[in-house]
Design an enzyme around this catalytic site. Structure first.
Site, PDB file in Angstrom:
ATOM      1  N   LYS A  52       0.841  -1.206   0.000  1.00 60.32           N
ATOM      2  CA  LYS A  52       0.000   0.000   0.000  1.00 60.32           C
ATOM      3  C   LYS A  52       0.873   1.252   0.000  1.00 60.32           C
ATOM      4  O   LYS A  52       0.612   2.214  -0.726  1.00 60.32           O
ATOM      5  CB  LYS A  52      -0.952  -0.024   1.202  1.00 60.32           C
ATOM      6  CG  LYS A  52      -2.044  -1.088   1.059  1.00 60.32           C
ATOM      7  CD  LYS A  52      -2.820  -1.333   2.346  1.00 60.32           C
ATOM      8  CE  LYS A  52      -3.739  -2.542   2.202  1.00 60.32           C
ATOM      9  NZ  LYS A  52      -4.410  -2.917   3.446  1.00 60.32           N
ATOM     10  N   GLN A  96      -4.106  -1.706   9.716  1.00 58.63           N
ATOM     11  CA  GLN A  96      -4.057  -3.024   9.076  1.00 58.63           C
ATOM     12  C   GLN A  96      -4.627  -4.092  10.004  1.00 58.63           C
ATOM     13  O   GLN A  96      -4.217  -4.222  11.153  1.00 58.63           O
ATOM     14  CB  GLN A  96      -2.602  -3.355   8.694  1.00 58.63           C
ATOM     15  CG  GLN A  96      -2.423  -4.635   7.912  1.00 58.63           C
ATOM     16  CD  GLN A  96      -3.069  -4.578   6.527  1.00 58.63           C
ATOM     17  OE1 GLN A  96      -2.959  -3.607   5.803  1.00 58.63           O
ATOM     18  NE2 GLN A  96      -3.759  -5.656   6.145  1.00 58.63           N
ATOM     19  N   ASP A 119     -10.649   2.847   4.311  1.00 59.28           N
ATOM     20  CA  ASP A 119     -10.917   1.406   4.171  1.00 59.28           C
ATOM     21  C   ASP A 119     -12.425   1.157   4.080  1.00 59.28           C
ATOM     22  O   ASP A 119     -12.866   0.064   3.734  1.00 59.28           O
ATOM     23  CB  ASP A 119     -10.349   0.636   5.382  1.00 59.28           C
ATOM     24  CG  ASP A 119      -9.070  -0.119   5.034  1.00 59.28           C
ATOM     25  OD1 ASP A 119      -8.839  -0.380   3.839  1.00 59.28           O
ATOM     26  OD2 ASP A 119      -8.307  -0.435   5.965  1.00 59.28           O
TER      27      ASP A 119
END
Ligand code: NAP
Length: 290
Positions: A52, A96, A119
């Protein structure tokens, strides 16, 4: 059979994002900035976060990676999230997953400002998605929609079967495929581990989206001739032929299923790269709104 090439499509998407960043800067705007928090050094999470951060660089974003020890307390992690919430220079934040067991993922997700939740896991964003209002869509389902769109896959009126009902993939995917949108308007069946007649259901799918995390679970006998198959699963398996000593495999037995379907995503190179591209797209959107 045609491959739904996520690597190629995500590169196109990244080029488009990079162009928008160039235009943004030329008009006096600032670089979009994504912050990522990684708790602990789990191999797979480390790989995903690094990918990412690398992708941010490729499209001209700033990025900040905050690494915390796996023993970090929940309150310290929540403080880090709040600090980023208050930092006007940071547009988007991801934490994460998975997190160590002593930390509540729900609490962490709910602490991220919905405006920075690129997200798309915050209840506000999921609720707005449900109502078909503008929101950050969860990156993996959004990437799948984009892939289906770019390959002009007809979805309207089709039977879409989703295997897996997680909050980050299966459940939002089923809602998105049923919405009255360009890629949508499907009749959706959401299946899970308690589904009794799974094979019967999957065999009636025009579009089969598989996200259960079980190596090569879907066999050819479970797939209708000519179906579109999207494989979300990622399992690391040992490999003597790769430098790292492992390779990635999906939830679909690719060799046998690909002979039967019209379109299929490979693993790797299918949904994974599209997920990252969608995260970048959400971050660009957050930056424009910031
Ligand atoms: P998860 O949270 O573990 O959920 C798995 C789901 O599969 C659950 O809903 C479970 O049902 C269902 N399931 C398990 N066994 C089943 C069976 N035999 N028949 C039908 N359903 C079954 O998984 P996830 O986070 O959604 O991830 C799924 C896979 O996608 C994993 O391999 C993950 O690594 C991968 N993934 C890939 C990406 C990407 O970008 N490519 C992104 C996210 C995840 P219950 O609810 O009844 O337990």
């Amino acid at each position: 059979m045609q491959l739904l090439d996520g690597k190629l499509t995500s590169n196109t998407l990244k080029d488009e994002i990079a162009l928008e960043v160039t235009e943004l800067l030329a008009n006096g705007g600032k670089k979009p900035h994504l912050a990522a928090i990684l708790v602990g050094g789990n191999g797979a999470s480390e790989t995903y976060v690094n990918a990412k951060v690398k992708a941010c660089k490729k499209v001209g974003f700033d990025s900040t990676l905050i690494r915390l020890d796996s023993s970090v307390s929940e309150s310290i992690l929540l403080d880090e999230v709040r600090k980023i919430n208050e930092n006007p220079l940071i547009d988007g934040l991801i934490v994460q997953l998975p997190l160590p067991k002593h930390i509540s993922e729900t609490k962490v997700t709910e602490t991220i400002l919905p405006e920075k939740d690129v997200d798309g896991f915050h209840p506000v964003n999921l609720g707005r998605m449900m109502l078909n209002l503008p929101s950050f869509l969860p990156a993996t389902p959004a990437g799948i929609l984009e892939l289906l769109d770019r390959y002009n896959i007809e979805t309207s009126g089709k039977h879409c079967v989703v295997i897996g009902r997680s909050h980050i993939v299966g459940s939002p995917m089923s809602i998105l495929m049923a919405r009255n949108t360009k890629v949508g308007n499907c009749t959706v069946t959401l299946t899970h581990s308690r589904t009794t007649n799974l094979e019967e259901i999957t065999r009636s799918a025009d579009i089969l989206i598989v996200a259960l995390g079980k190596l090569e679970f879907v066999k050819a006998c479970m797939v209708k001739q000519g179906a579109v198959v999207v494989d979300v699963g990622i399992t690391r398996v040992k490999s003597a032929t790769t430098k790292s000593g492992w390779k990635l495999k999906g939830d679909v037995a690719f060799d046998e299923v690909s002979k039967k379907c019209s379109y299929i995503t490979p693993v790797p190179g299918g949904v994974g790269p599209m997920t990252i591209a969608s995260l970048l797209k959400n971050t660009l959107q957050a930056s424009k709104q910031n």
